[in-house]
Write an enzyme that holds these catalytic residues in place. Structure first.
Site, mmCIF file in Angstrom:
data_model
loop_
_atom_site.group_PDB
_atom_site.id
_atom_site.type_symbol
_atom_site.label_atom_id
_atom_site.label_comp_id
_atom_site.label_asym_id
_atom_site.label_seq_id
_atom_site.Cartn_x
_atom_site.Cartn_y
_atom_site.Cartn_z
ATOM 1 C CB CYS A 138 -10.488 -12.978 -16.182
ATOM 2 S SG CYS A 138 -10.637 -13.785 -14.583
ATOM 3 C CG HIS A 148 -31.078 -21.784 -3.806
ATOM 4 N ND1 HIS A 148 -30.621 -22.929 -3.214
ATOM 5 C CD2 HIS A 148 -32.284 -22.101 -4.338
ATOM 6 C CE1 HIS A 148 -31.520 -23.896 -3.367
ATOM 7 N NE2 HIS A 148 -32.532 -23.409 -4.061
ATOM 8 C CB THR A 170 -9.153 -18.434 -13.125
ATOM 9 O OG1 THR A 170 -9.116 -17.147 -12.502
ATOM 10 C CG2 THR A 170 -7.751 -18.934 -13.449
ATOM 11 C CG HIS A 198 -33.733 -19.523 -1.484
ATOM 12 N ND1 HIS A 198 -32.785 -20.342 -0.902
ATOM 13 C CD2 HIS A 198 -34.662 -20.352 -2.007
ATOM 14 C CE1 HIS A 198 -33.115 -21.609 -1.076
ATOM 15 N NE2 HIS A 198 -34.259 -21.640 -1.748
ATOM 16 C CG ASP A 218 -8.580 -10.753 -18.287
ATOM 17 O OD1 ASP A 218 -9.157 -11.621 -18.980
ATOM 18 O OD2 ASP A 218 -7.767 -11.061 -17.386
#
Length: 144
Positions: A64, A97, A66, A132, A7
């Site tokens: 973005c 994993h 955060t 995994h 963004d």
């Protein structure tokens, strides 16, 4: 081919990562945005995630401010395992994993040099499989 999107808050870091990967010979397909003008991260996170889920792109990187909103958006696309990573160890372990197929980065959290190391680690680390694989399978069953 790597899907990449951001963004407005992640635009500058997206452009930096694109140039960084291009200099290393890695091709990216850019799903936007194309400026720092305010926009809606779900649009771009979804577009990149759909490209990964369809097989059009091998992996994806979304950015973005955060990394939180765009990672949530990407994870709404069936088949996507998008991990928000702010450090190299997290990028390594989510590949080893969780077989994450998309990486989210917070441009307001991580600087360009750290982002480069996170991206390098994410793109170069293989999935370990084994126990995994069972866990990834259980995660993916949740979508059904």
């Amino acid at each position: 081919m790597i899907a990449i999107a951001s963004d407005h808050g992640g635009y500058q870091l997206k452009e930096h990562i694109k140039a960084y990967l291009a200099a290393k010979g890695t091709t990216c397909e850019d799903f936007g945005t194309d400026s720092t003008d305010s926009c809606d991260y779900p649009v771009f996170g979804k577009a990149a995630a759909q490209a990964v889920a369809s097989g059009r792109c091998e992996k994806g990187i979304v950015i973005c401010t955060t990394g939180i909103g765009i990672s949530i958006s990407a994870n709404k696309v069936k088949g996507i395992r998008c991990a928000l990573c702010g450090d190299v160890l997290s990028a390594e372990m989510t590949r080893r994993h969780n077989d994450a197929n998309m990486l989210a980065i917070g441009a307001g959290i991580v600087g360009a040099m750290t982002a480069e190391r996170i991206v390098d680690t994410f793109l170069s680390t293989s999935f370990e499989g084994g126990r995994h694989a069972r866990r990834v399978g259980l995660m993916m069953e949740i979508e059904e």
